[in-house]
Motif scaffolding. Structure first.
Motif, PDB file in Angstrom:
ATOM      1  N   THR A  25       0.837  -1.205   0.000  1.00  0.00           N
ATOM      2  CA  THR A  25       0.000   0.000   0.000  1.00  0.00           C
ATOM      3  C   THR A  25       0.870   1.252   0.000  1.00  0.00           C
ATOM      4  OG1 THR A  25      -1.629  -1.237   1.307  1.00  0.00           O
ATOM      5  CG2 THR A  25      -1.957   1.127   1.120  1.00  0.00           C
ATOM      6  N   TYR A  26       1.967   1.201   0.731  1.00  0.00           N
ATOM      7  CA  TYR A  26       2.874   2.358   0.800  1.00  0.00           C
ATOM      8  C   TYR A  26       3.425   2.726  -0.574  1.00  0.00           C
ATOM      9  CZ  TYR A  26       6.998   5.099   2.046  1.00  0.00           C
ATOM     10  OH  TYR A  26       7.956   6.085   2.141  1.00  0.00           O
ATOM     11  N   VAL A  27       3.748   1.720  -1.379  1.00  0.00           N
ATOM     12  CA  VAL A  27       4.355   1.994  -2.687  1.00  0.00           C
ATOM     13  C   VAL A  27       3.325   1.988  -3.814  1.00  0.00           C
ATOM     14  CG1 VAL A  27       6.552   1.034  -1.943  1.00  0.00           C
ATOM     15  CG2 VAL A  27       4.907  -0.445  -3.110  1.00  0.00           C
ATOM     16  N   ALA A  28       2.047   1.762  -3.504  1.00  0.00           N
ATOM     17  CA  ALA A  28       1.028   1.658  -4.551  1.00  0.00           C
ATOM     18  C   ALA A  28       0.922   2.966  -5.327  1.00  0.00           C
ATOM     19  CB  ALA A  28      -0.323   1.305  -3.936  1.00  0.00           C
ATOM     20  N   PRO A  29       1.015   2.930  -6.670  1.00  0.00           N
ATOM     21  CA  PRO A  29       0.961   4.160  -7.456  1.00  0.00           C
ATOM     22  C   PRO A  29      -0.457   4.582  -7.830  1.00  0.00           C
ATOM     23  CG  PRO A  29       1.549   2.332  -8.881  1.00  0.00           C
ATOM     24  CD  PRO A  29       1.415   1.758  -7.500  1.00  0.00           C
ATOM     25  N   THR A  30      -1.418   3.663  -7.751  1.00  0.00           N
ATOM     26  CA  THR A  30      -2.784   3.954  -8.203  1.00  0.00           C
ATOM     27  C   THR A  30      -3.801   3.409  -7.211  1.00  0.00           C
ATOM     28  OG1 THR A  30      -3.016   1.874  -9.429  1.00  0.00           O
ATOM     29  CG2 THR A  30      -2.031   3.757 -10.604  1.00  0.00           C
ATOM     30  N   TYR A  31      -5.034   3.828  -7.427  1.00  0.00           N
ATOM     31  CA  TYR A  31      -6.141   3.347  -6.586  1.00  0.00           C
ATOM     32  C   TYR A  31      -6.300   1.837  -6.719  1.00  0.00           C
ATOM     33  CZ  TYR A  31     -10.723   3.643  -4.294  1.00  0.00           C
ATOM     34  OH  TYR A  31     -11.770   3.504  -3.412  1.00  0.00           O
ATOM     35  N   LEU A  32      -6.206   1.301  -7.927  1.00  0.00           N
ATOM     36  CA  LEU A  32      -6.353  -0.145  -8.135  1.00  0.00           C
ATOM     37  C   LEU A  32      -5.226  -0.911  -7.451  1.00  0.00           C
ATOM     38  CD1 LEU A  32      -7.535  -0.416 -11.857  1.00  0.00           C
ATOM     39  CD2 LEU A  32      -8.880  -0.787  -9.767  1.00  0.00           C
ATOM     40  N   ALA A  33      -4.024  -0.372  -7.479  1.00  0.00           N
ATOM     41  CA  ALA A  33      -2.907  -1.012  -6.782  1.00  0.00           C
ATOM     42  C   ALA A  33      -3.149  -1.023  -5.276  1.00  0.00           C
ATOM     43  CB  ALA A  33      -1.607  -0.292  -7.115  1.00  0.00           C
ATOM     44  N   MET A  34      -3.728   0.059  -4.754  1.00  0.00           N
ATOM     45  CA  MET A  34      -4.082   0.092  -3.339  1.00  0.00           C
ATOM     46  C   MET A  34      -5.083  -1.005  -3.011  1.00  0.00           C
ATOM     47  SD  MET A  34      -6.441   2.772  -1.262  1.00  0.00           S
ATOM     48  CE  MET A  34      -7.852   1.913  -1.975  1.00  0.00           C
ATOM     49  N   LEU A  35      -6.086  -1.201  -3.895  1.00  0.00           N
ATOM     50  CA  LEU A  35      -7.074  -2.253  -3.656  1.00  0.00           C
ATOM     51  C   LEU A  35      -6.416  -3.631  -3.630  1.00  0.00           C
ATOM     52  CD1 LEU A  35     -10.085  -1.099  -5.880  1.00  0.00           C
ATOM     53  CD2 LEU A  35      -9.823  -0.877  -3.406  1.00  0.00           C
ATOM     54  N   ALA A  36      -5.481  -3.878  -4.542  1.00  0.00           N
ATOM     55  CA  ALA A  36      -4.788  -5.162  -4.568  1.00  0.00           C
ATOM     56  C   ALA A  36      -3.988  -5.371  -3.283  1.00  0.00           C
ATOM     57  CB  ALA A  36      -3.877  -5.245  -5.789  1.00  0.00           C
ATOM     58  N   ALA A  37      -3.321  -4.318  -2.821  1.00  0.00           N
ATOM     59  CA  ALA A  37      -2.565  -4.424  -1.580  1.00  0.00           C
ATOM     60  C   ALA A  37      -3.487  -4.664  -0.392  1.00  0.00           C
ATOM     61  CB  ALA A  37      -1.743  -3.146  -1.368  1.00  0.00           C
ATOM     62  N   THR A  38      -4.666  -4.050  -0.426  1.00  0.00           N
ATOM     63  CA  THR A  38      -5.640  -4.248   0.639  1.00  0.00           C
ATOM     64  C   THR A  38      -6.093  -5.704   0.699  1.00  0.00           C
ATOM     65  OG1 THR A  38      -6.422  -1.963   0.483  1.00  0.00           O
ATOM     66  CG2 THR A  38      -7.921  -3.555   1.483  1.00  0.00           C
ATOM     67  N   VAL A  39      -6.237  -6.335  -0.437  1.00  0.00           N
ATOM     68  CA  VAL A  39      -6.617  -7.747  -0.474  1.00  0.00           C
ATOM     69  C   VAL A  39      -5.547  -8.604   0.204  1.00  0.00           C
ATOM     70  CG1 VAL A  39      -6.984  -9.728  -1.998  1.00  0.00           C
ATOM     71  CG2 VAL A  39      -8.120  -7.547  -2.489  1.00  0.00           C
ATOM     72  N   VAL A  40      -4.276  -8.364  -0.116  1.00  0.00           N
ATOM     73  CA  VAL A  40      -3.181  -9.121   0.509  1.00  0.00           C
ATOM     74  C   VAL A  40      -3.194  -8.910   2.023  1.00  0.00           C
ATOM     75  CG1 VAL A  40      -0.675  -9.369   0.662  1.00  0.00           C
ATOM     76  CG2 VAL A  40      -1.768  -9.020  -1.568  1.00  0.00           C
ATOM     77  N   PHE A  41      -3.306  -7.659   2.430  1.00  0.00           N
ATOM     78  CA  PHE A  41      -3.366  -7.306   3.845  1.00  0.00           C
ATOM     79  C   PHE A  41      -4.505  -8.061   4.537  1.00  0.00           C
ATOM     80  CE2 PHE A  41      -4.817  -4.727   7.378  1.00  0.00           C
ATOM     81  CZ  PHE A  41      -3.663  -4.215   7.948  1.00  0.00           C
ATOM     82  N   SER A  42      -5.664  -8.090   3.910  1.00  0.00           N
ATOM     83  CA  SER A  42      -6.853  -8.667   4.528  1.00  0.00           C
ATOM     84  C   SER A  42      -6.803 -10.188   4.584  1.00  0.00           C
ATOM     85  CB  SER A  42      -8.101  -8.204   3.770  1.00  0.00           C
ATOM     86  OG  SER A  42      -8.202  -6.788   3.808  1.00  0.00           O
ATOM     87  N   VAL A  43      -6.118 -10.820   3.629  1.00  0.00           N
ATOM     88  CA  VAL A  43      -5.916 -12.271   3.724  1.00  0.00           C
ATOM     89  C   VAL A  43      -5.137 -12.588   5.002  1.00  0.00           C
ATOM     90  CG1 VAL A  43      -4.773 -14.263   2.700  1.00  0.00           C
ATOM     91  CG2 VAL A  43      -6.101 -12.713   1.262  1.00  0.00           C
ATOM     92  N   GLY A  44      -4.129 -11.778   5.298  1.00  0.00           N
ATOM     93  CA  GLY A  44      -3.380 -11.978   6.536  1.00  0.00           C
ATOM     94  C   GLY A  44      -4.236 -11.797   7.769  1.00  0.00           C
TER      95      GLY A  44
END
Length: 405
Positions: free
Chosen positions: A282-301
């Motif tokens: 999420t820190y390095v995400a360049p776009t809104y969609l990248a943030m969403l993808a990072a959020t998915v990884v975070f939430s799996v954890g």
């Protein structure tokens, strides 16, 4: 006792709370109140839960009846109305603190049932089943709350939250509570809590505190960073919170059986690793969609650890302390919810929104180190669980033997 009404009631009670919590940041902005008081008020809500959840666990079967549930539920409804009437940080602190202290009253009882209903060999799956109720409520409340807030205002949203809360209690009233366990034994909550607080339990308590510090990133601050950093809309923030919770819910359901097979000790490091990875992404995400993808990884954890840490806490708990163990464990979850908003709110105010992601990654790294330490050691104290059944929580109310265990 059927499981479906318990999960349904849990779901609706969380819808009621999330309707308020997911829009509280917008309410503060509308009233001209800054992010630091917002973080403090959210922390006060968690403090209310922390101070009372262990006691609700010890008294779980004392409140298991239609009259007591209805009476306590009516008090919660009045407090919800008070949140709607609040206008200043002090007023919000008082009403949200009371809401945290009181709204949690049915949680230890319902959570105990969901986790133990199918025996000690399926606790990971049981934790995931309970997450169906909490996760479903968070998803629904997160999606609906901003829509209702911006369409009808905060006062009407509070009325909806009260109505949903009442519906959640209505599902519990027909349950034949008297058949579950006897409530004649005296309750000595502080003695029971002292017996729960062993070094082995302390490991699980520390890890769950770290988990909930991390989880406040998506539960309390998406409303800010998705708009400020990634250019999303306030309404879309609710959907992001819903996505995060739905992902955690599905991950827990799918991975709960894996946890049962591997055991909670070996499973814990993977959850913290995913949370840290998601926060850094999420820190390095360049776009809104990248943030969403990072959020998915975070939430799996987050979902993975949701199926791991309560079973880990129950490993050293004898059958007569199951209920109190769950209540005390919930208090450490609340401690994380208390620390998380205050920590991330302060970091946000001092260093900007992106600094929150590095902070959460650092907390996850501490959790990973602790989980790895117990995994490498490979064992934890445990007690025989053959006697665990639905009488366990009733026995929990009995006096401890002389000298404790």
């Amino acid at each position: 006792m059927p499981l479906l009404p318990v999960l349904g009631s849990t779901c609706l009670s969380w819808v009621s709370y999330i309707l308020v919590s997911v829009t509280l940041a917008f309410r503060f902005q509308a009233l001209g109140i800054g992010v630091v008081p917002y973080g403090a008020v959210v922390a006060v809500f968690a403090l209310g839960m922390l101070l009372t959840e262990s006691i609700w666990g010890a008294y779980a079967f004392r409140i298991a009846g239609p009259l007591t549930i209805s009476g306590l539920g009516a008090v919660v409804a009045a407090v919800l109305w008070g949140v709607g009437a609040s206008r200043t940080p002090a007023e919000f602190a008082v009403t949200m603190g009371l809401l945290g202290a009181l709204m949690v009253f049915p949680v230890p009882l319902l959570r105990w049932w969901a986790v133990t209903a199918r025996g000690p060999s399926s606790r990971g799956s049981g934790s995931a089943r309970y997450a169906v109720g909490t996760g479903g409520g968070i998803v629904i409340g997160s999606a609906v709350g901003p829509v209702v807030y911006f369409a009808f205002g905060f006062e009407r949203l509070i009325l909806l939250a009260i109505a949903v809360w009442i519906a959640s209690l209505a599902l519990l009233l027909p349950i034949p509570w008297s058949r579950v366990a006897s409530v004649g034994a005296p309750v000595r909550p502080f003695r029971q809590m002292r017996r729960v607080l062993t070094p082995a339990f302390g490991v699980a308590a520390a890890l769950v505190t770290l988990l909930y510090v991390c989880s406040t990133l998506t539960t309390n601050f998406v409303q800010y960073y998705s708009v400020v950093v990634f250019g999303g809309s306030p309404v879309a923030a609710g959907y992001v919170i819903g996505l995060a919770r739905a992902t955690a819910l599905v991950a827990g359901l799918l991975l709960g059986t894996v946890v049962d097979r591997w055991g909670p000790i070996r499973s814990a490091p993977f959850g913290f690793a995913l949370i840290g990875l998601g926060a850094l992404a999420t820190y390095v995400a360049p776009t809104y969609l990248a943030m969403l993808a990072a959020t998915v990884v975070f939430s799996v954890g987050v979902g993975w650890l949701g199926a791991v840490l309560l079973p880990l806490a129950l490993l050293p708990a004898p059958p007569d302390l199951q209920g109190t163990t769950i209540g005390v464990f919930g208090s450490f979850e609340d401690l994380g919810l208390l620390i998380g908003p205050a920590l991330l709110g302060s970091v946000y105010a001092a260093f900007g929104p992106r600094s929150m992601f590095l902070t959460v990654a650092s907390v996850a790294a501490i959790g990973l180190a602790g989980a790895m330490a117990i995994a490498l050691r490979g064992s934890a104290p445990r007690v025989p669980q053959d006697g665990l059944d639905r009488a366990g929580l009733a026995a929990d109310s009995a006096a401890a033997p002389p000298g404790g265990r």
